[in-house]
Design a protein around this motif. Structure first.
Motif: not given
Length: 80
Positions: A40-50, A63-73
């Motif tokens: 995120a712009d705030s520097g918060e990171r998230c790594r998801v293995g697949a 992730i894209h949909d969730g951030v659009q709806k709920q924000g970076v949290g």
């Protein structure tokens, strides 16, 4: 010809570099592992293995949909 990009003058090498080589690296070097890295712009990171490319793409969409709806949290809840 001296100033023409190699992409235009050598289509066989270009095809190999852009189409074949990434697949070989994914298969033999990375051994088929995939991950979605989000920062995120705030520097918060998230790594998801697949397990597969399709899974990684689906996680990226979620992730894209969730951030659009709920924000970076959303990243904190998704990564767990």
């Amino acid at each position: 010809m001296f100033f023409t990009p190699r992409v235009l003058t050598d289509p066989v090498d270009t095809y190999f570099d852009y189409r074949v080589l990434p697949g070989l690296v994914q298969k033999y070097v990375l051994q088929g592992r995939w991950a979605v890295e989000v920062e995120a712009d705030s520097g918060e990171r998230c790594r998801v293995g697949a397990r597969a490319r399709e899974d990684a793409i689906e996680y990226a969409r979620r992730i894209h949909d969730g951030v659009q709806k709920q924000g970076v949290g959303f990243l904190r809840t998704f990564a767990r």
